[in-house]
Design a protein around this motif. Structure first.
Motif, PDB file in Angstrom:
ATOM      1  N   GLY A  79     -42.137  11.389 -78.809  1.00 15.41           N
ATOM      2  CA  GLY A  79     -42.284  13.379 -77.552  1.00 15.41           C
ATOM      3  C   GLY A  79     -42.341  14.803 -78.664  1.00 15.41           C
ATOM      4  N   LYS A  80     -42.847  15.592 -78.365  1.00 16.33           N
ATOM      5  CA  LYS A  80     -42.453  16.568 -79.543  1.00 16.33           C
ATOM      6  C   LYS A  80     -41.912  17.766 -78.164  1.00 16.33           C
ATOM      7  CE  LYS A  80     -46.185  15.771 -82.883  1.00 16.33           C
ATOM      8  NZ  LYS A  80     -46.987  16.561 -83.444  1.00 16.33           N
ATOM      9  N   ASP A  81     -41.285  18.477 -78.592  1.00 17.82           N
ATOM     10  CA  ASP A  81     -40.404  19.268 -77.538  1.00 17.82           C
ATOM     11  C   ASP A  81     -41.437  20.420 -77.367  1.00 17.82           C
ATOM     12  OD1 ASP A  81     -37.571  20.143 -76.733  1.00 17.82           O
ATOM     13  OD2 ASP A  81     -38.876  22.194 -77.082  1.00 17.82           O
ATOM     14  N   ALA A  82     -42.275  21.240 -76.434  1.00 21.03           N
ATOM     15  CA  ALA A  82     -43.010  22.405 -76.138  1.00 21.03           C
ATOM     16  C   ALA A  82     -41.915  23.782 -76.484  1.00 21.03           C
ATOM     17  CB  ALA A  82     -43.500  21.667 -74.491  1.00 21.03           C
ATOM     18  N   GLY A  83     -41.341  23.722 -76.172  1.00 18.79           N
ATOM     19  CA  GLY A  83     -40.564  24.878 -76.193  1.00 18.79           C
ATOM     20  C   GLY A  83     -39.589  26.046 -75.619  1.00 18.79           C
ATOM     21  N   ASN A  84     -40.309  25.124 -74.463  1.00 16.22           N
ATOM     22  CA  ASN A  84     -39.913  26.034 -73.406  1.00 16.22           C
ATOM     23  C   ASN A  84     -37.918  25.369 -72.490  1.00 16.22           C
ATOM     24  OD1 ASN A  84     -40.323  23.196 -71.791  1.00 16.22           O
ATOM     25  ND2 ASN A  84     -42.621  23.818 -71.332  1.00 16.22           N
ATOM     26  N   GLY A  85     -37.022  24.875 -73.314  1.00 17.86           N
ATOM     27  CA  GLY A  85     -36.299  24.484 -73.030  1.00 17.86           C
ATOM     28  C   GLY A  85     -34.876  24.758 -73.984  1.00 17.86           C
ATOM     29  N   ALA A  86     -34.627  24.068 -74.275  1.00 21.98           N
ATOM     30  CA  ALA A  86     -32.902  24.412 -75.314  1.00 21.98           C
ATOM     31  C   ALA A  86     -33.460  24.619 -76.939  1.00 21.98           C
ATOM     32  CB  ALA A  86     -32.154  23.349 -75.373  1.00 21.98           C
ATOM     33  N   HIS A  87     -34.413  23.555 -77.082  1.00 16.89           N
ATOM     34  CA  HIS A  87     -34.935  23.653 -78.195  1.00 16.89           C
ATOM     35  C   HIS A  87     -36.153  24.641 -78.446  1.00 16.89           C
ATOM     36  CE1 HIS A  87     -36.808  21.683 -81.696  1.00 16.89           C
ATOM     37  NE2 HIS A  87     -35.614  21.083 -81.896  1.00 16.89           N
ATOM     38  N   HIS A  88     -36.243  25.186 -79.672  1.00 14.21           N
ATOM     39  CA  HIS A  88     -36.824  25.696 -80.200  1.00 14.21           C
ATOM     40  C   HIS A  88     -38.823  25.565 -80.313  1.00 14.21           C
ATOM     41  CE1 HIS A  88     -37.927  23.652 -83.674  1.00 14.21           C
ATOM     42  NE2 HIS A  88     -37.382  24.176 -84.621  1.00 14.21           N
ATOM     43  N   GLY A  89     -39.090  23.841 -80.063  1.00 14.31           N
ATOM     44  CA  GLY A  89     -40.672  23.931 -80.033  1.00 14.31           C
ATOM     45  C   GLY A  89     -41.533  23.963 -80.916  1.00 14.31           C
ATOM     46  N   VAL A  90     -41.388  24.114 -82.588  1.00 17.99           N
ATOM     47  CA  VAL A  90     -42.554  24.272 -82.469  1.00 17.99           C
ATOM     48  C   VAL A  90     -42.502  24.089 -84.038  1.00 17.99           C
ATOM     49  CG1 VAL A  90     -42.815  26.729 -84.863  1.00 17.99           C
ATOM     50  CG2 VAL A  90     -41.289  27.030 -82.465  1.00 17.99           C
ATOM     51  N   ASP A  91     -42.973  23.725 -84.628  1.00 17.74           N
ATOM     52  CA  ASP A  91     -43.206  22.822 -85.376  1.00 17.74           C
ATOM     53  C   ASP A  91     -44.180  24.249 -87.323  1.00 17.74           C
ATOM     54  OD1 ASP A  91     -43.710  21.216 -88.338  1.00 17.74           O
ATOM     55  OD2 ASP A  91     -44.522  19.643 -86.995  1.00 17.74           O
ATOM     56  N   LEU A  92     -43.196  23.802 -87.951  1.00 13.08           N
ATOM     57  CA  LEU A  92     -43.632  25.146 -89.247  1.00 13.08           C
ATOM     58  C   LEU A  92     -44.482  24.257 -90.611  1.00 13.08           C
ATOM     59  CD1 LEU A  92     -41.833  28.323 -88.540  1.00 13.08           C
ATOM     60  CD2 LEU A  92     -43.814  27.476 -88.267  1.00 13.08           C
ATOM     61  N   TRP A  93     -43.786  22.725 -90.474  1.00  8.22           N
ATOM     62  CA  TRP A  93     -44.268  22.362 -91.688  1.00  8.22           C
ATOM     63  C   TRP A  93     -45.922  21.157 -91.042  1.00  8.22           C
ATOM     64  CZ3 TRP A  93     -42.101  19.950 -96.145  1.00  8.22           C
ATOM     65  CH2 TRP A  93     -42.939  19.326 -95.959  1.00  8.22           C
ATOM     66  N   ARG A  94     -46.603  22.083 -90.518  1.00 11.75           N
ATOM     67  CA  ARG A  94     -48.166  21.388 -90.093  1.00 11.75           C
ATOM     68  C   ARG A  94     -48.532  22.488 -90.097  1.00 11.75           C
ATOM     69  NH1 ARG A  94     -49.722  20.227 -84.362  1.00 11.75           N
ATOM     70  NH2 ARG A  94     -50.469  18.633 -84.793  1.00 11.75           N
ATOM     71  N   PRO A  95     -50.172  22.115 -90.699  1.00  5.85           N
ATOM     72  CA  PRO A  95     -51.470  23.430 -91.107  1.00  5.85           C
ATOM     73  C   PRO A  95     -51.371  24.193 -90.224  1.00  5.85           C
ATOM     74  CG  PRO A  95     -51.928  20.348 -91.291  1.00  5.85           C
ATOM     75  CD  PRO A  95     -50.961  20.854 -90.087  1.00  5.85           C
ATOM     76  N   SER A  96     -51.950  25.607 -90.756  1.00 10.27           N
ATOM     77  CA  SER A  96     -52.234  26.119 -89.636  1.00 10.27           C
ATOM     78  C   SER A  96     -52.781  25.995 -88.930  1.00 10.27           C
ATOM     79  CB  SER A  96     -52.627  28.197 -90.096  1.00 10.27           C
ATOM     80  OG  SER A  96     -53.355  27.304 -91.194  1.00 10.27           O
ATOM     81  N   ASP A  97     -54.294  25.166 -88.909  1.00 10.47           N
ATOM     82  CA  ASP A  97     -54.995  24.625 -88.159  1.00 10.47           C
ATOM     83  C   ASP A  97     -54.809  23.535 -88.523  1.00 10.47           C
ATOM     84  OD1 ASP A  97     -57.444  24.789 -86.776  1.00 10.47           O
ATOM     85  OD2 ASP A  97     -58.754  25.275 -88.337  1.00 10.47           O
ATOM     86  N   PRO A  98     -54.296  22.791 -86.641  1.00 11.80           N
ATOM     87  CA  PRO A  98     -54.234  21.266 -87.159  1.00 11.80           C
ATOM     88  C   PRO A  98     -55.752  20.713 -87.136  1.00 11.80           C
ATOM     89  CG  PRO A  98     -52.726  21.994 -85.627  1.00 11.80           C
ATOM     90  CD  PRO A  98     -53.551  23.003 -86.122  1.00 11.80           C
ATOM     91  N   SER A  99     -56.177  20.935 -86.238  1.00 12.02           N
ATOM     92  CA  SER A  99     -57.440  20.811 -85.923  1.00 12.02           C
ATOM     93  C   SER A  99     -58.759  20.062 -86.691  1.00 12.02           C
ATOM     94  CB  SER A  99     -58.746  21.536 -84.660  1.00 12.02           C
ATOM     95  OG  SER A  99     -58.822  22.606 -85.100  1.00 12.02           O
TER      96      SER A  99
END
Lengths: 484, 555
Positions: free
Chosen positions: A61-81
């Motif tokens: 799964g992926k962290d949504a960023g509303n808990g203890a973890h930052h929840g950000v993926d900066l390796w992804r493209p700027s437009d993953p769509s």
């Protein structure tokens, strides 16, 4: 003895990227073409960045960023769509080559996950990230002793290319900073390759015997001494081999193989003006990394090898703007700190400092890789109308996605070059089945693993294998949509 | 020097030597488990009879470590300033390692004029001298190969010379000959074949030269000296008394102290591990530790060396190592330890006796406390892990993936806590507590020592009062301890800690952890060490053990 003339271009080499000053007063190149000018010569390069990336992958799964973890993926493209690659924050130093890159998302290291008492110890993942192979142990079965049971992809390609392409070195491997949890490169079972970390030593060894023309009498004398010494050593080690146990023979076989590699280098006369005045003790990590990247490029441009690797340890970057802002050194502890800096984490006040510092650090690593790419993509060095980069494939990866979680799901996989225009570049491919309808979903499921990636890559080099690595893959064969 | 008595060991529990147990399970299993307190090996350890003749485990062929290679080059050639490029520590030598060996040999040859006399009995860059070829093979060859030269060796080396000489000058032949010796298998590795015992091949007795090599690399990290080689050539190392005599001689040599210091440095992790830098590379918060600088680090290392020398090398003992309050200090260290009327400046060094309420032995000294700390504060977790794993040889196993090695500084959820309080919170989870219930109470005993080893009543990083109440669990000396002074006393009384220390030296002696087949040898050596704690006795006991003087043939 065969003589191979190899050329490069000094001015172009010194130009470097973004106008930065290269510290290596290098190569008197004789003309503007690289030595393998027919365009059929393929290379394979890896850039391994230890310690994962800035990712929100938590496992399945992926962290949504509303808990203890930052929840950000900066390796992804700027437009993953979009399937057209638009590089994200970490990759900005590679922006000039965006159309020559391919970013694959949601490829798991299934072997790494399957090893050990939990999915994702550093040494398990380092030993599998480029091998996809089962683990064996040097001694007791602890993570400390975990090693790969098989060669890494670079060495497999090197062995294959040795049969069809001429090079004096099977590979050139470099190391920037300490790789405390072990190198991902393996020549065979337990046979780990660390690489050169000292630029001068790297230069002295790699360019040993390279000259501008016909060898001098002194060079011929030295060659004779070395040849006799190598012959004597081979006799000696072979005699010992006959007397020792089977388990010890692996030790002596490795030594004999390396003596053979030295002999091969001795007998391939390469004409290519070598770099000069390589400093003996670079003052800092940045200078060291730049030098090693430059030597890597020079090694390939001179045709000394077709396979090269550069690994960057999980190191501090004290020169970056935000270094120290979080109170942590960049490295293992810094990576783990990502677990605590989310809005509900115990170190939430350090979120911005962590993100800034982590991004700068990871961007620097991409700058080092960009330096290699720039050297290979120089239009002054065309072969068959392509740049060397076009005739190469450079795999940039790590042992983890999120180091804070030791996650070997969704490995960071970025390719540069197209191995002779075989791969359609400028693409972004995501294998997360849940991303079809929502590219930003936090749900995760993928059937693709490093096994499939490596089968795909081997295919580019003429190795038509159905499977590579351990039995942990979800399916055999190449990645879907790999070539584009 | 005390003589070791050969006491009979009838049977021993099987040792689970250093780093050989699967640890996560061990960590969980040991809690409250009486069987687990039996010592290394835990509840599954069986017994092994020691009445069945020579018992020895199989081991792979060893290669010289980078330090051993450098020392050997220095000793062999007399180049005291030789700095080796060889740095390979991988199990299988790397291509870089083989290149480094060649580069080191070629560099050494460029300095042949400075070599010890007699190794090469001519000027290799002078006139052709055929006798010099044979002279070099006999003189340098026997020393470099560390065994007698055989006729096969002579033919082999003659061929190397002749091969390079053909079409080239005399010096080319000599360079190839010498270069081959300095990269040869007998120089770089420690091959051992032994001799059959009573016609049986499964266990072989080492030859005299093989024993000499084991002794010299065990005690000196270098090649045999002339006296040891002479003893080997005279056949004296075939007997226990011969080995004992050489081991006793060698244990008093300064090279043995250098080895001792090196091992203790490694044991205490002064030169760093994968999770912390060497002490020279550590930084400290300038506001909290303004006195911390490179010079203070050097002072700490000076004190550590002097302490180890006195506690272990100069008629000391294991107990002394863990309980001595003697300290070698200059002004900076005297200030750090709170010594009144210490030296007036940093150039003046003297022995002082530290406060009995605050200091006790090696584990309370500044160098060790500093490397087991973070930039801001002490690290009870790392200190506890070290004691459990390195002093008791009990492994904790691989931390789970959610383990977080971010240094604890007491700042938690906007609150200022003590380090201890924050450690309690962050290690309270189900996945953490099984190991941390062991680790933390050990580490808490050291809470009075801040990140540079200074005594702190109130925590330097938080200003809050220190609580140093701790406990030992899963050891042979379990129980509550008030602080590190009490913990050190407990360690000094621990049989397991002594066994652990002794086994550490077996690793040095054998180049690998002893296996269960070595149990009787290990037990014999541990017995004497447990009684007296004398390190020289331990060295000799290991040297005369079966594990040291025999080898098992694996196939």
């Amino acid at each position: 003895m065969r003589t191979v003339k190899k050329h490069s271009n000094r001015r172009a080499f010194l130009r470097g990227m973004a106008g930065s000053v290269l510290l290596l007063p290098l190569l008197e190149y004789t003309h503007g073409e690289s030595w393998a000018a027919d365009g059929t010569h393929l290379r394979f390069i890896t850039g391994f960045s230890h310690g994962g990336t800035i990712s929100n992958q938590t496992g399945a799964g992926k962290d949504a960023g509303n808990g203890a973890h930052h929840g950000v993926d900066l390796w992804r493209p700027s437009d993953p769509s979009s399937s057209v690659l638009q590089l994200g924050p970490i990759h900005q130093p590679l922006k000039p080559w965006e159309q020559k890159l391919t970013l694959f998302e949601s490829i798991d290291n299934r072997t790494g996950k399957a090893q050990g008492s939990y999915a994702g110890g550093h040494r398990y993942c380092n030993s599998t990230a480029l091998t996809a192979a089962d683990i064996v142990y040097e001694g007791s079965q602890t993570e400390q002793n975990a090693r790969s049971s098989a060669p890494s992809i670079d060495q497999v390609i090197s062995a294959h290319l040795a049969g069809t392409q001429s090079a004096s070195l099977p590979h050139a491997t470099f190391r920037v900073g300490s790789t405390a949890y072990g190198s991902p490169y393996y020549r065979g079972a337990k046979d780990r390759i660390n690489g050169f970390d000292d630029p001068l030593e790297a230069f002295n060894f790699i360019f040993d015997g390279v000259s501008t023309g016909e060898p001098t009498p002194e060079e011929l004398r030295r060659k004779a001494v070395r040849q006799s010494t190598l012959d004597g050593l081979a006799d000696d080690y072979r005699r010992l081999r006959q007397r020792i146990s089977n388990s010890d023979r692996q030790v002596i076989d490795a030594h004999l193989d390396h003596l053979s590699a030295l002999e091969n280098q001795l007998n391939v006369q390469v004409a290519c003006t070598p770099p000069e005045n390589v400093p003996s003790n670079p003052s800092g990590l940045r200078e060291r990394a730049d030098l090693l990247a430059d030597i890597l490029v020079a090694t390939i441009r001179c045709g000394l090898t077709d396979v090269a690797n550069i690994q960057i340890g999980d190191v501090d970057t004290p020169w970056t703007t935000h270094a120290g802002a979080s109170g942590m050194g960049v490295g293992h502890s810094f990576g783990h700190m990502a677990r605590d800096i989310g809005p509900n984490g115990p170190k939430a006040d350090k979120y911005q400092a962590w993100m800034d510092q982590a991004l700068e650090n990871r961007q620097w690593r991409m700058e080092v890789f960009a330096r290699v790419i720039a050297g290979l993509d120089d239009p002054n060095f065309l072969e068959g109308g392509n740049t060397i980069l076009d005739n190469s494939l450079m795999l940039m990866t790590s042992e983890f996605s999120a180091a804070s979680k030791h996650s070997s799901y969704n490995q960071p996989i970025l390719l540069a070059g197209s191995a002779g225009k075989q791969v359609q570049t400028g693409r972004y491919v995501n294998y997360n089945q849940h991303a079809v309808n929502d590219p930003n979903t936090t749900q995760y499921a993928s059937n693709e693993s490093l096994h499939n990636l490596f089968v795909s890559i081997l295919g580019l080099y003429g190795m038509d294998v159905p499977h590579f690595g351990s039995n942990d893959a979800a399916h055999t064969g190449p990645l879907p949509n790999f070539l584009g | 020097m005390k003589k070791i008595e050969n006491r009979a060991v009838k049977s021993v529990r099987r040792v689970a030597p250093l780093f050989m147990t699967s640890m996560l399970a061990a960590c969980i299993g040991i809690i409250g488990d009486d069987a687990g307190t039996d010592g290394p090996g835990g509840p599954d350890a069986g017994t092994q009879s020691c009445d069945g003749g020579v018992q020895v485990g199989t081991r792979g062929m060893r290669r010289l470590t980078p330090l051993q290679f450098q020392n050997t080059m220095r000793e062999l050639l007399g180049l005291d300033d030789f700095v080796a490029g060889f740095s390979d520590r991988e199990l299988l030598i790397t291509e870089t390692g083989v290149r480094q060996l060649r580069a080191d040999a070629e560099y050494a040859i460029t300095r042949i004029d400075a070599w010890k006399p007699g190794l090469v009995p001519c000027d290799i860059y002078g006139a052709e001298d055929d006798a010099c070829v044979d002279g070099t093979i006999e003189a340098l060859g026997a020393r470099a190969l560390r065994r007698p030269i055989s006729e096969e060796d002579r033919v082999w080396l003659r061929e190397v010379y002749q091969s390079a000489r053909t079409g080239n000058d005399f010096s080319a032949g000599m360079e190839a000959l010498i270069g081959t010796l300095l990269q040869s298998s007998s120089f770089v590795y420690l091959p051992e074949f032994g001799l059959p015992v009573d016609g049986h091949d499964a266990v072989r007795k080492l030859t005299d030269h093989e024993v000499a090599n084991r002794l010299s690399y065990f005690l000196w990290d270098s090649m045999p000296d002339d006296a040891l080689l002479a003893a080997a050539e005279a056949g004296e190392l075939s007997s226990l008394e011969g080995v004992r005599a050489q081991a006793e001689r060698m244990a008093l040599d300064p090279r043995a102290e250098a080895k001792l210091q090196s091992v203790v440095y490694g044991w205490l992790e002064i030169d760093g591990t994968i999770i912390h830098e060497p002490i020279e590379a550590l930084s400290r918060d300038e506001a909290l530790y303004p006195e911390f600088d490179a010079q203070l680090v050097e002072d700490m290392k000076t004190e550590l060396r002097a302490f180890v020398r006195r506690a272990l090398f100069e008629d000391g003992s294991f107990e002394e190592l863990l309980t001595s309050r003697e300290a070698y200090v200059n002004k900076s260290l005297a200030d750090l330890y709170g010594v009144e009327n210490g030296p007036a400046d940093d150039a003046t060094w003297t022995w002082v006796t530290l406060d009995a309420e605050r200091y006790s032995g090696l584990l309370t000294r500044a160098a060790f406390m500093t490397v087991q700390a973070s930039r801001m504060a002490q690290s009870p977790i790392r200190r506890g892990v070290w004691v459990y794993e390195q002093a008791f040889c009990s492994e904790l196993g691989t931390p789970p993936p959610n383990a977080n090695d971010v240094p604890v500084d007491g700042q938690h959820d906007g609150e200022q806590l003590t380090v201890r309080e924050e450690v309690e919170i962050i290690t309270a989870g189900d996945g953490c507590s099984s190991c941390h219930s062991i680790i933390n109470p050990i580490g808490y005993a050291f809470e009075h020592y801040d990140a540079i080893g200074r005594w702190q009543e109130n925590e330097v990083s938080s200003g809050l009062p220190i609580d140093s109440a701790g406990a030992l669990k899963g050891t042979d000396v379990d129980g509550d301890v008030a602080d590190a002074v009490a913990l050190s006393a407990r360690l000094a009384d621990s049989g397991r800690a002594k066994d652990c220390f002794a086994e550490r030296w077996f690793v040095q002696a054998l180049g690998a952890a002893p296996s269960k087949e070595d149990s009787c040898s290990v037990a014999q050596a541990e017995l004497g060490f447990a009684e007296r704690g004398d390190l020289t006795d331990l060295f000799v006991a290991i040297a005369v053990s079966d594990a040291f003087r025999y080898l098992a043939t694996p196939d």
